[in-house]
Design an enzyme around this catalytic site. Structure first.
Site, PDB file in Angstrom:
ATOM      1  N   ASP A 177       0.855  -1.188   0.000  1.00  0.00           N
ATOM      2  CA  ASP A 177       0.000   0.000   0.000  1.00  0.00           C
ATOM      3  C   ASP A 177       0.893   1.241   0.000  1.00  0.00           C
ATOM      4  O   ASP A 177       1.692   1.443   0.919  1.00  0.00           O
ATOM      5  CB  ASP A 177      -0.894  -0.017   1.247  1.00  0.00           C
ATOM      6  CG  ASP A 177      -1.803   1.198   1.310  1.00  0.00           C
ATOM      7  OD1 ASP A 177      -2.630   1.357   0.405  1.00  0.00           O
ATOM      8  OD2 ASP A 177      -1.658   1.992   2.251  1.00  0.00           O
ATOM      9  N   THR A 207      -3.076   5.109  -4.083  1.00  0.00           N
ATOM     10  CA  THR A 207      -2.008   5.852  -3.396  1.00  0.00           C
ATOM     11  C   THR A 207      -0.641   5.596  -4.036  1.00  0.00           C
ATOM     12  O   THR A 207       0.222   6.464  -4.006  1.00  0.00           O
ATOM     13  CB  THR A 207      -1.949   5.443  -1.909  1.00  0.00           C
ATOM     14  OG1 THR A 207      -1.888   4.022  -1.827  1.00  0.00           O
ATOM     15  CG2 THR A 207      -3.178   5.915  -1.165  1.00  0.00           C
ATOM     16  N   THR A 208      -0.448   4.411  -4.611  1.00  0.00           N
ATOM     17  CA  THR A 208       0.824   4.107  -5.280  1.00  0.00           C
ATOM     18  C   THR A 208       0.891   4.812  -6.627  1.00  0.00           C
ATOM     19  O   THR A 208       1.888   5.460  -6.968  1.00  0.00           O
ATOM     20  CB  THR A 208       0.972   2.581  -5.476  1.00  0.00           C
ATOM     21  OG1 THR A 208       0.731   1.929  -4.238  1.00  0.00           O
ATOM     22  CG2 THR A 208       2.356   2.225  -5.974  1.00  0.00           C
ATOM     23  N   ASP A 234      -9.236  -0.035   1.813  1.00  0.00           N
ATOM     24  CA  ASP A 234      -9.222   0.374   0.406  1.00  0.00           C
ATOM     25  C   ASP A 234     -10.495  -0.073  -0.302  1.00  0.00           C
ATOM     26  O   ASP A 234     -11.098   0.689  -1.058  1.00  0.00           O
ATOM     27  CB  ASP A 234      -8.000  -0.223  -0.312  1.00  0.00           C
ATOM     28  CG  ASP A 234      -6.711   0.504   0.041  1.00  0.00           C
ATOM     29  OD1 ASP A 234      -6.771   1.384   0.921  1.00  0.00           O
ATOM     30  OD2 ASP A 234      -5.655   0.195  -0.537  1.00  0.00           O
TER      31      ASP A 234
END
Length: 544
Positions: A74, A107-108, A405
């Site tokens: 994550d 988020t990545t 998520d």
């Protein structure tokens, strides 16, 4: 002038100049050198996350200074656990955090995109293009990319009677996580939880009604969704019944103990009679408290504070099961779920303030003697608990992050039910649109727009690379097919399903998340390109 800044002096011709204090202790970077230093820091952070992108992305093992181990892919968690000291690299940590707070997923990807934009900006700076012109070109390109996303977006059915499309979307999110071996079950848990608590009139979901509990032991497949509340406590006395039905709950924040003066006090016990009187007073006080609770019709007492063995024995002998030391947030969730009121004094307890639940039962786990309470079939069925199991603490923590998520993605679909297709398909479609628009711009910004289009290809390129394909050949092939077939759903076939059509593979992302990714990354890159002077107090130039 201010003496703390430095001193004013004059040369032999009477011309003034300022001597700045502690100049030898300060490091300074200016101009192109400063911008290149920032780009280098951002590229380093982005490079760390690049290999974690997609369903075949690799995990990172982070060891804290205390020796705590975290295994995750994550993006927000990796950056949060990394000890980043460089001031611009911290901006990317904040960028990932804002994507996590606002959307919960992607988020990545947002950090990888920001790193690619800065990397391409460096080439333009080397050609002599001013950073402000690059920033303006990026801003124009981002607007074109967002408009293209709106054009290619599909409307997604959010139907309470047909949850399969929502489950497929949650499975896309969980596909890159460590828990993907049972990601169908996890996706169904996430969708059912959101559907239970969602307010479809306001198109909103309150995460306060969803509690995620966990217990080490068992396997991931043992995870369940409880339509009620799970509390990490057990009944206060081992001889109390392990299951109660048609329960009336008294939810108390007052302690089961005799009242004490608020001021400093002293009590002298001078004889055996005094001691017996004190003991009798305590017992009578407990009896009165228990009678007040029982008179309202309560069959279970949930208490925020503890009580001693004598009170516990009296509760058992009066057939009033009780739970003690229940925390504040859990008390509130129990009150919401059961429709009860939190009561601060015994004298204020009335039958109307009691909560109701169909079943309250005690769960036991293995041979560890660990017990938890499950409160089910509540008056307000909109409060739910996701109960996760796993072989060790690391897997459970990663399962919690993955579940967060998935919950966020389903919530975003309830808010805005438009979607785009994943696997790099949306990025390639935006790249083609921005590239075509760049050719129609007469000013120097067209170079920045072309670089923006190239940077968008970084996501599909990283997906192909992480899946073991040749990234350049794979991306070129899919991009040419998108143009020839006019099909914006074509992406990278990471899972080797035999088709590049992400619509057929059900690889779905929310439009909200994808737009936010592009807009946030562009804003941060603009900010970094506009910084041309850095002063740091310290001996090491530019920080670490």
């Amino acid at each position: 002038m201010d003496g703390s800044m430095g001193s004013l002096a004059f040369d032999e011709y009477g011309r003034p100049f300022i001597i700045i204090k502690d100049q030898e202790k300060q490091a300074r970077l200016t101009g192109i050198e400063a911008i290149k230093s920032h780009i280098m820091a951002a590229k380093t952070v982005s490079g760390v996350l690049r290999t974690s992108l997609g369903p075949k992305g690799l995990d990172k093992l982070m060891v804290s200074s205390d020796g705590d181990v975290t295994i995750t892919n994550d993006g927000a968690t990796i950056l949060d656990k990394m000890d980043v000291n460089h001031q611009v690299a911290r901006l990317l940590v904040e960028l990932s955090k804002s994507q996590d707070d606002e959307i919960g997923d992607g988020t990545t990807g947002v950090v990888v995109l920001a790193g690619a934009l800065l990397e391409h900006a460096e080439h333009l700076i080397d050609k002599g293009i001013h950073p402000i012109r690059i920033a303006d070109g990026y801003e124009t390109a981002a607007k074109i990319a967002v408009a293209e996303l709106d054009r290619i977006a599909d409307v997604f059915p959010v139907d309470q009677t047909n949850l399969e499309p929502l489950v497929q979307t949650a499975m896309t999110t969980l596909g890159s996580k460590i828990i993907n071996r049972c990601h169908r079950q996890m996706a169904e848990i996430a969708v059912n939880a959101i559907m239970t608590v969602a307010d479809f009139e306001r198109k909103d979901v309150s995460f306060d009604l969803i509690k995620v509990e966990s217990k080490v032991g068992g396997k991931l497949e043992d995870s369940i969704l409880v339509k009620g509340v799970v509390v990490d406590k057990d009944f206060s006395h081992p001889q109390m019944p392990k299951e109660l039905r048609d329960v009336k709950l008294a939810i108390l924040t007052c302690p089961f103990e005799p009242p004490k003066p608020k001021t400093t006090h002293k009590l002298d016990v001078k004889s055996v009679e005094d001691y017996h009187n004190l003991q009798e007073y305590e017992r009578n006080t407990f009896q009165t408290m228990i009678k007040q609770v029982k008179d309202t019709g309560a069959t279970l007492a949930i208490c925020q504070w503890g009580f001693d063995d004598e009170a516990n024995h009296l509760l058992l002998s009066n057939d009033l099961p009780a739970v003690r030391w229940v925390g504040g947030p859990e008390i509130e969730l129990i009150a919401i779920a059961t429709g009860g009121r939190i009561v601060p004094r015994f004298s204020e307890l009335t039958p109307e303030k009691l909560g109701s639940a169909g079943v309250v039962r005690e769960l036991s786990f293995g041979t560890t003697k660990d017990k938890m309470l499950v409160i089910e079939k509540c008056a307000n069925s909109r409060a739910v608990t996701i109960f996760l199991r796993g072989g060790n603490k690391m897997i459970i923590e990663e399962a919690k992050r993955s579940m967060h998520d998935a919950l966020c993605v389903v919530r975003n679909l309830v808010r805005d039910n438009r979607i785009v297709y994943g696997g790099g398909a949306a990025e390639l479609a935006c790249s083609i649109a921005v590239g075509n628009a760049a050719s129609q711009i007469a000013s120097i910004e067209q170079y920045a727009m072309r670089s923006f289009a190239d940077a968008l290809e970084t996501t599909p390129s990283a997906l192909a690379e992480n899946s073991g394909f040749n990234p350049i050949r794979t991306v070129a092939e899919v991009k040419s097919r998108q143009v020839l077939e006019k099909n914006p759903h074509l992406g990278i076939d990471c899972m080797l399903k035999g088709t590049n059509d992400m619509k057929q593979q059900h690889v779905i992302e929310t439009l909200l998340a994808k737009k936010q990714q592009i807009e946030l990354a562009t804003q941060v890159v603009r900010m970094i390109l506009k910084i041309d002077d850095v002063r740091t107090v310290g001996e090491h130039e530019g920080g670490r």
